[in-house]
Design an enzyme around this catalytic site. Structure first.
Site, PDB file in Angstrom:
ATOM      1  N   ASP A  25       0.832  -1.204   0.000  1.00 39.78           N
ATOM      2  CA  ASP A  25       0.000   0.000   0.000  1.00 39.78           C
ATOM      3  C   ASP A  25       0.869   1.257   0.000  1.00 39.78           C
ATOM      4  OD1 ASP A  25      -2.323   1.483   0.039  1.00 39.78           O
ATOM      5  OD2 ASP A  25      -2.602   1.333   2.199  1.00 39.78           O
ATOM      6  N   ASN A  73     -10.430  -3.389  -6.644  1.00 37.33           N
ATOM      7  CA  ASN A  73      -9.670  -2.371  -7.377  1.00 37.33           C
ATOM      8  C   ASN A  73     -10.278  -2.018  -8.727  1.00 37.33           C
ATOM      9  OD1 ASN A  73      -6.332  -3.335  -6.199  1.00 37.33           O
ATOM     10  ND2 ASN A  73      -7.828  -1.913  -5.350  1.00 37.33           N
TER      11      ASN A  73
END
Length: 252
Positions: A25, A73
């Site tokens: 991340d 996503n």
């Protein structure tokens, strides 16, 4: 992709960590700090993947699982998703031969049916090329979600029941676990999340039941060998109880 790296420092205890999973991340925030678009951060993050794979391969880790693209996503802007898909193709084309030379076995976990035919073919060829390698197993979670993983496992058992080869009362944790991604590998020992967030984000919900969690503020493109070593050091100094109590402690 792989390069010679120093093993973990001599003052690091034997970490005993066989399987590490990483939630990578911080690419977007890293790019923003550079005044660049998010795709720039994802490309920089690919360099960190190289470092992490090399470090794992050189420091006694059997399996490394990287969360590259979650099933959620797809909700990102179309331009970013397209850039991620192109980066995926580029990475497979440019890195798989190096992985193969260094005896790394590459596997993609997740529902790849949503990817275009070009990417699916790259995935199949890359997995086939490295299938018999015996070094580090590198799992790339792509279009993956922990809930999806459990559901697809349940669906496989339901099909066996429907076919008459399995009774409902025969279904237990072991049978379901055999249908879950990476069931043949060692359980995940350590989950690392970069970027400062403290959540799992639907990653390996079944596989991390007893894993240790390690969170760092370091953004993924900046995550290097020293950061990886720090995570292993923290893991080595934790006492894993797997739901039990401390030895000699008879108090619940």
């Amino acid at each position: 992709m792989l390069s010679a790296t120093q093993p973990v420092s001599e003052n690091l205890p034997a970490h005993g960590c066989r399987h590490v999973a990483i939630i990578m991340d911080g690419n977007g925030r890293w790019a923003k700090k550079q005044g660049k678009i998010r795709a720039f951060g994802h490309k920089a993050g690919a360099k960190s993947v190289r470092r992490a794979v090399s470090f794992a391969a050189n420091n006694g880790i059997d399996a490394l699982t990287l969360y590259a693209f979650s099933s959620e996503n797809w909700n990102r802007p179309a331009q970013e998703v397209s850039a991620l898909m192109e980066l995926f193709v580029w990475a497979l084309d440019s890195e798989v031969k190096s992985l193969h030379r260094h005896n790394v076995r590459l596997r993609i976990i997740g529902d790849i049916s949503r990817f275009n035919s070009r990417l699916q073919e790259r995935i199949r060829k890359s997995e086939a090329l490295t299938a018999h390698n015996t070094g580090l197993t590198l799992n790339i979670a792509a279009n993956y979600g922990g809930r999806w993983d459990i559901v697809q496992g349940v669906r496989q058992l339901a099909e066996q029941v429907q076919a008459g080869v399995l009774r409902p009362d025969q279904i237990d944790e072991e049978r379901l676990g055999q249908q879950i991604c990476m069931h043949e590998l060692a359980p995940v020992d350590l989950v690392i999340r970069t970027g400062g967030e403290h959540r799992i984000s639907n990653f390996l919900l079944w596989q991390i039941a007893y894993a240790e969690l390690y969170f760092t503020d370091v953004l993924w493109p900046d995550f290097d060998e020293q950061d990886f070593e720090g995570a292993l050091h923290a893991f080595a100094n934790r006492e894993r109880r797997f739901g039990g109590t401390e030895p000699g402690d008879d108090k619940a």
